[in-house]
Design a protein around this motif. Sequence first.
Motif, PDB file in Angstrom:
ATOM      1  N   PRO B 216      45.125  49.133  42.510  1.00 40.80           N
ATOM      2  CA  PRO B 216      44.572  48.364  43.763  1.00 40.80           C
ATOM      3  C   PRO B 216      44.604  48.647  45.189  1.00 40.80           C
ATOM      4  N   GLU B 220      42.491  44.868  48.389  1.00 42.92           N
ATOM      5  CA  GLU B 220      42.303  44.095  47.344  1.00 42.92           C
ATOM      6  C   GLU B 220      43.419  43.761  46.926  1.00 42.92           C
ATOM      7  N   ILE B 221      44.808  44.177  47.069  1.00 40.55           N
ATOM      8  CA  ILE B 221      45.717  42.653  46.493  1.00 40.55           C
ATOM      9  C   ILE B 221      45.430  41.821  47.405  1.00 40.55           C
ATOM     10  N   GLU B 223      43.123  40.062  49.082  1.00 42.77           N
ATOM     11  CA  GLU B 223      42.230  39.752  48.317  1.00 42.77           C
ATOM     12  C   GLU B 223      42.830  38.881  47.208  1.00 42.77           C
ATOM     13  N   TRP B 224      42.933  39.415  45.886  1.00 42.79           N
ATOM     14  CA  TRP B 224      43.818  39.046  44.906  1.00 42.79           C
ATOM     15  C   TRP B 224      44.540  37.685  44.744  1.00 42.79           C
ATOM     16  N   LYS B 225      45.772  37.571  46.012  1.00 44.90           N
ATOM     17  CA  LYS B 225      46.568  37.225  46.163  1.00 44.90           C
ATOM     18  C   LYS B 225      45.998  35.589  46.670  1.00 44.90           C
ATOM     19  N   ARG B 232      41.037  33.840  39.332  1.00 45.18           N
ATOM     20  CA  ARG B 232      41.360  35.525  39.729  1.00 45.18           C
ATOM     21  C   ARG B 232      40.428  36.478  37.957  1.00 45.18           C
ATOM     22  N   LYS B 234      41.439  39.267  36.608  1.00 43.96           N
ATOM     23  CA  LYS B 234      42.110  39.789  35.924  1.00 43.96           C
ATOM     24  C   LYS B 234      43.801  38.565  36.268  1.00 43.96           C
ATOM     25  N   ASN B 235      44.680  38.634  35.906  1.00 47.34           N
ATOM     26  CA  ASN B 235      45.551  38.079  35.895  1.00 47.34           C
ATOM     27  C   ASN B 235      46.991  38.431  36.365  1.00 47.34           C
ATOM     28  N   LEU B 237      48.584  42.610  38.110  1.00 48.94           N
ATOM     29  CA  LEU B 237      47.969  43.646  39.526  1.00 48.94           C
ATOM     30  C   LEU B 237      48.836  44.895  38.627  1.00 48.94           C
TER      31      LEU B 237
END
Lengths: 433, 638
Positions: B216, B220-221, B223-225, B232, B234-235, B237
Amino acid sequence: MEDSKSNEGPKVQVRFTTQQSKYAIADTPIMIPIQFKKSSLSQIINQILDLDTPVKFEFLIDGKFLKGSLKKYLDDNNLSSENQLLIEYIEAMQPPQSLPSYQHDDWISSVSISQHKNLILTGSYDKVARIWDMSGNCISNLLGHTAPIKTVSWIEKKDATYCLTGSNDNTVRIWEFNENSGNSTPVFECKGHEGTIEDIAITKTNDYFATASFDSNIKIWGMNSTLDMEEEEENDEVENKQKKRKLSSDIKIKNSMATLKGHTNGVNCVVFDKNNYTLYSGGNDHSLRFWNIEARSNTFTLNCEKVINSIDFSAQNNLLATGHSDKFIRIWDSRIKEGSSVKLRLTSHNKWVSSVKWSPKSPYMLVSGSYDSSVKFWDIRSSSSPLYTIKGGNELDDKVLCVDWVNDLVATGGSDTILRLHSTSGIDSTNSQ
Amino acid sequence: MTNPTIPGVLPREVHPEINPIYDSDTSDEETENTIGNVPLEWYDDFPHIGYDINGKKIMRPAKGDELDKFLAKMEDPDDWKTVEDEKTGKKIVLSKQELDMIRKIQGGDYADGYDPYEPYVDWYTSDVMVTPISAAPEPKSRFIPSKWEAKRIMKIVRAIRKGWIVPGKKKEEKPRFYALWDNNDEVEERPNHIPAPKLPLPENDMSYNPPAEYLPTEEEIEEWKKLDPEDRPKNYLPKKYSSLRAVPAYDKFIQERFERCLDLYLCPRVRKNKFQIDPESLIPKLPDPKDLQPFPSSLAITYKGHTGRVRSISVDPTGQWLASGSEDKTLRVWEVVTGRCLRIWKMEEPITNVSWNPNKMFSIISVVCGDIVKLINPLIASSEVQHNTDEFLKPHSEIEKSKHVEWVNPSTPEFNNGIRQVIKFEKNVTYLTWHRRGDYFATVSPDAASSAVLVHQITKRQTQSPFKKSKGLVQRVQFHPSKPFLFVATQNYVRIYNLVKQELIKKLQSGVKWISSMDIHPGGDNLIIGSYDKRLCWFDLDLSVKPYKTLRYHKYAIRNVCYHKKYPLFASCSDDGNINIFHGMVYNDMLQNPLIVPVKIIKAHEVTENLGVLNCEFHPIQPWIFTCGADTNIKLFS
């Protein structure tokens, strides 16, 4: 015709034949492009014949009318263009020409055209039968029935002309028509039926006629004066007689020669074979019955799923046409007595078919009238669709109740109270074998 | 020295006889060295080489030099077989036997002449000896069945009986070779086994060293956080490590274990059985409507002329004429096959019911308008029938007064118009039905309490009131087609009375809220009713007092139901403007229930002012149906 257009593409070898002697050409094979349609073929024939006025032709291959191009025919029948095709051509039937129509006071239930004179007899729901000449004049009114007239017919003998009218008052009247004076006088009243008279059929020799009635009987009546007034006089109830005497003293009562019993319900239509002793009848019991008049017996019965409204026999091809209380016209072969004898089913009407009539000249043509207010001309060689459809009423609700086709004249009448006349030419009698 | 061959005894090895002379006996040798088994080099520096039995030194024998050795070699013929005994220092000449032995050892053979290829002797033979070792009698235990064995056998028998063991069943042979990593490992069949859900296969970005495109970006990181852990996709990274060694311990291990345990703890241990049934198979097999021909399906004729709602129609018993009564106060008679109106009668009130006398001998139309019933001879039948009718309805000179109705002779203009009898009621009449013979007819006037149902007889000009008490709001009455029964439909029930015995036979419970119409099958054992709450109920009178079938196909109230007299057809018409045609086959076999198949829905009339089709009636002979509606039309479907 080597010059037959400089058309590209595959060609097929074709031989033309005809049974119309005036249009005959030499029997030589011709190469013709396969995308030619009947109009182009018609042009070719016209070129060969070198006619002054172009004539439209119809083309038959294997007894079926050519529709679309030759290529389509070959494709449909999985034939290659290597084959030689034998094409029969006949002069195309001209669309029926509309003639002046005659206004009536009430619904026209029946129509009959005279064979030898230019007269038309119509029966109407106003209880009056009328005789019309071709210029639209009502020559004579036949007054006397006490209920609407359902069926009319001509009997033309050498010495005299008679009109027959059958009515809802359960009687048939025979009128003598005097052409010179234009008067018609009632001669006989035929009594015996206990239901409304639905149809009258006359033999070719004009000796007898048969009547179909709602009381499920068919009665045979004689026309020769010697046959009249049989011994059944005393059977008549005295009262009835007296009544009639009171009504009209000069009308004689006629009794039937025979009663054919067999139908289990009302009989709607009768027609004689050309041999004069076979009678065909159809009725509400869904049966088509064959009768032998001499033996007075029901010789054969065919069952059909629907009520038969109308029947006609063609002397030229021995086929019976019937109109039904569904949307179909069925063509029966009177000679086949085994299996399913429905030869054809003509579908195009979308309501009951009230009347059918074969062409007097062609063995292939018939006309039908229906409750969908249309009159259709059919050629049984192209059963998928009618040749022509003409209007039989002003509105879609108007019903065509009767058609007749004599010589080149088609007459139709119905609930729009107008007698419509159409002339049909172009069907040469040489069409018949 | 021949070896005696005793059967079963190994022949003994033969050794040469030993001559017992003393020189060969070493037992009494004097100079026996007694030092034992010690290394001799210990004595190398001493003149002696040991001690004898008496403790005296054994002196080392003198050793000759090389010359002596040579001389001895030359002179002594036994020198080659002379060896020195190191312990004693003496010289020993080897005997011939000893030389043989040495030679054998050197050749790798057994030293003492053992023969490894001796013939085999079967010492413990299976041959039964002629004389048994023991002649003791057989012990008793050998004749008594073993209790233990019996127990074992019973165990097996019980298992067979319970079906745990299937005798003759071959053991399923496992294939000798099988795919070790096969995916669909067969789960052992246990009752209530719930297979564990299969885990998804690892994806590329789960690798410790994923390709760069799976990694990522910063955004993207971020955003994921930002997302909640539940949201999420995916759980994890994806991360890149240089080697597997560099991968740290899984930080969510404890968390994941905990959740897994929680899942197992909370998971419902109930198997929800899904029915493995094709829903199509639950629908009863009905014949194809095409096979049930004929039935009416398309519009054939429209009878136009009325200017008001057509309330009622009736076909004459021969099927040639149709009578219709309308709210425009006219009664019309039509020719069925052409749609031609033949006669019109004007009435004083809107017509609610017309019905044709069912007897073919007569031609009578009964007309109900308001509180008057008129019997009309339409004057269209054959003269004989007309004559019969007029005789039948000949005016009576003296008519006895009934308390319910008044029979009135028609006036002269009325008589000329075909009206033969007038009957005046106290209250409005809604329905009229004829007995099959045509002499009796019954009327319904719901408002008239106890005299709601009246039965009239024409020949005697009489009216009877069969019921003393009113049992509810009467909707319809009808005569049984063959027996002297009268069916009376009230709002919820249909009661069947025997008119001869004057008793109640049956009371049918319809289960509907308001019965609107009723018809009886020509066989007399079946009955249909229609209701204002859209239901059509079929009663089989032999089966039960409850409906055999209840059909709900209409959207609005059912106005009328009717049976065909000849064909197995019945129909219902409704305010939604439709008529439904059903195939209703009644079998002569008492065991077979009637077959009911809906075959056609016909959109018959336009809905005007919430009223659709007001009445329907089958043609008496043909499979045709007539309908009349609020749009002032009458239609024939064939």
